[in-house]
Design a protein around this motif. Structure first.
Motif, PDB file in Angstrom:
ATOM      1  N   GLY A  22       0.646  -1.176   0.105  1.00 28.03           N
ATOM      2  CA  GLY A  22       0.098  -0.050  -0.007  1.00 28.03           C
ATOM      3  C   GLY A  22       0.783   1.324  -0.196  1.00 28.03           C
ATOM      4  O   GLY A  22       1.861   1.443  -0.611  1.00 28.03           O
ATOM      5  N   LEU A  87      -7.698  -1.257  -0.963  1.00 22.19           N
ATOM      6  CA  LEU A  87      -7.072  -0.084  -0.416  1.00 22.19           C
ATOM      7  C   LEU A  87      -7.334   0.375   0.752  1.00 22.19           C
ATOM      8  O   LEU A  87      -6.759   0.888   1.601  1.00 22.19           O
ATOM      9  CB  LEU A  87      -6.980   1.015  -1.655  1.00 22.19           C
ATOM     10  CG  LEU A  87      -6.315   2.447  -1.157  1.00 22.19           C
ATOM     11  CD1 LEU A  87      -4.873   2.198  -1.064  1.00 22.19           C
ATOM     12  CD2 LEU A  87      -6.578   3.428  -2.225  1.00 22.19           C
ATOM     13  N   PHE A 183      -0.668  -0.854  -3.859  1.00 19.93           N
ATOM     14  CA  PHE A 183      -2.023  -1.104  -3.297  1.00 19.93           C
ATOM     15  C   PHE A 183      -2.911  -2.198  -4.048  1.00 19.93           C
ATOM     16  O   PHE A 183      -4.013  -2.280  -3.748  1.00 19.93           O
ATOM     17  CB  PHE A 183      -3.008   0.155  -3.136  1.00 19.93           C
ATOM     18  CG  PHE A 183      -3.231   1.091  -4.304  1.00 19.93           C
ATOM     19  CD1 PHE A 183      -4.194   0.849  -4.836  1.00 19.93           C
ATOM     20  CD2 PHE A 183      -2.140   2.062  -4.704  1.00 19.93           C
ATOM     21  CE1 PHE A 183      -4.566   1.596  -5.862  1.00 19.93           C
ATOM     22  CE2 PHE A 183      -2.678   2.828  -5.658  1.00 19.93           C
ATOM     23  CZ  PHE A 183      -3.679   2.428  -6.584  1.00 19.93           C
ATOM     24  N   ARG A 278       2.677   4.388  -8.002  1.00 20.00           N
ATOM     25  CA  ARG A 278       1.505   4.388  -7.030  1.00 20.00           C
ATOM     26  C   ARG A 278       0.608   5.699  -6.983  1.00 20.00           C
ATOM     27  O   ARG A 278      -0.411   5.490  -6.811  1.00 20.00           O
ATOM     28  CB  ARG A 278       1.990   3.932  -5.730  1.00 20.00           C
ATOM     29  CG  ARG A 278       2.487   2.669  -5.312  1.00 20.00           C
ATOM     30  CD  ARG A 278       2.609   2.290  -3.973  1.00 20.00           C
ATOM     31  NE  ARG A 278       3.906   2.717  -3.681  1.00 20.00           N
ATOM     32  CZ  ARG A 278       4.696   2.637  -2.579  1.00 20.00           C
ATOM     33  NH1 ARG A 278       4.258   1.736  -1.656  1.00 20.00           N
ATOM     34  NH2 ARG A 278       5.743   2.963  -2.335  1.00 20.00           N
ATOM     35  N   LEU A 282      -3.022   5.974  -8.276  1.00 22.03           N
ATOM     36  CA  LEU A 282      -4.197   6.413  -7.252  1.00 22.03           C
ATOM     37  C   LEU A 282      -4.980   7.563  -8.018  1.00 22.03           C
ATOM     38  O   LEU A 282      -6.155   7.605  -7.797  1.00 22.03           O
ATOM     39  CB  LEU A 282      -3.598   7.067  -6.164  1.00 22.03           C
ATOM     40  CG  LEU A 282      -4.757   7.382  -5.020  1.00 22.03           C
ATOM     41  CD1 LEU A 282      -5.094   6.063  -4.399  1.00 22.03           C
ATOM     42  CD2 LEU A 282      -3.861   8.204  -4.188  1.00 22.03           C
TER      43      LEU A 282
END
Length: 327
Positions: A22, A87, A183, A278, A282
């Motif tokens: 994560g 997540l 994640f 990441r 997102l």
């Protein structure tokens, strides 16, 4: 020789599950991040569900454009639901364990739906091109049968392009570390954890992703180049504004989607950084689906009117019941 290879195989520790790392978040901020992403997820689901519902109930929105938009919203709901609940669990627990099969199943669904989204964006571009540049032929070309066929083709192409690399990667050997610095089960981190030589699979994935991204982008560029030429040639300023307003939201979504995906997947392996990936992922998983209902459809005047009419139909019976005289 065969006995030595068999012994080596028995001594290896095969990975049966992965650990999703994560985001590195301080302990006292986990609940805050959990609540922020939960609200964003619920808002995305509600907004996209509202688009689907209002398109189904209002006959004025039962046109090819809104059919494609509602399909796009449905795919987006499935896409984020594959990733965001996990997540949220990571924010609560710090890390999240996922089985080998579940991990690759998630990767398969994510990339198939992701590719389908880009093909749908290309179809939406063509739909606007036909509506603005070929208005006389538009009703004939975009028949209900053609609309269903185009959506089916988008889903089939998404599966054909993305299923192969994911399945091939799942057949690789995983005998070492099992912590995924992400994640969700992304292709790059999974390839980095493999004990096998995954260069050929990575190149295949890179090339197929290149075709999906830039193939659909070329369709959008072709469509909007012709749209711009047609809009500039319109005699009335009001007509030009109306034509541009139906395309501006689509262009904003195209910029968000293509920008983040090119940043993640169109980089050579040696320059790829998982931390920045990441963050860009997102944007794709949380920010873009949250903004889509607002910038894509809910700012549309036709949808505003359909929502007002739906609310008035809901409120009117309540008013009559409350104003009815008691016996």
């Amino acid at each position: 020789m065969e006995q030595l290879m068999a012994e080596e195989t028995r001594n290896r520790t095969w990975v049966r599950e992965f650990v999703l790392e994560g985001f590195p978040v301080a302990e006292h901020l986990r609940i805050l991040f959990f609540l922020m992403h939960l609200l964003a997820y619920l808002a995305s689901i509600m907004g996209n569900t509202l688009i689907i519902s209002i398109t189904c109930v209002d006959h004025r929105l039962q046109t090819p454009m809104y059919f494609f938009l509602s399909t796009y919203s449905f795919v987006e709901c499935c896409f984020i639901t594959t990733v965001i609940p996990q997540l949220l669990a990571i924010f609560l627990s710090g890390r999240q364990t996922i089985s080998f099969v579940a991990c690759f199943t998630q990767a398969l669904v994510v990339f198939v739906l992701g590719a389908t989204v880009f093909f749908l964006l290309a179809v939406l571009s063509l739909d606007r091109y036909l509506a603005i540049c070929k208005p006389l032929h538009y009703p004939t070309i975009m028949s209900p049968r053609m609309c269903f066929l185009l959506v089916t083709v988008c889903l089939v192409l998404g599966f054909l392009f993305m299923a192969g690399p994911v399945v091939m990667l799942s057949q690789s050997s995983y005998c070492g570390p099992n912590v995924i610095p992400h994640f969700f089960c992304d292709f790059g981190p999974l390839a980095n954890l493999s004990c096998s030589d995954t260069m050929s699979v990575e190149m295949l994935f890179f090339n197929l992703a290149l075709i999906v991204l830039f193939g659909s982008l070329l369709v959008a560029i072709f469509a909007y180049s012709n749209i711009v030429v047609t809009i500039v040639g319109l005699p009335s300023a009001r007509e030009r504004q109306k034509a541009f307003s139906t395309c501006s939201s689509h262009l904003i979504v195209l910029s968000l989607m293509y920008g983040s995906c090119v940043f993640i997947y169109m980089k050579p392996k040696q320059t790829s950084r998982l931390d920045t990936n990441r963050e860009a992922a997102l944007v794709n998983m949380v920010v873009t689906p949250l903004l889509n209902p607002v910038i894509y459809t809910l700012r549309n005047k036709q949808v505003h009117q359909a929502l007002r009419d739906a609310l008035s139909r809901v409120q009117l019976p309540r008013y009559h019941r409350s104003s009815a005289p008691s016996l």
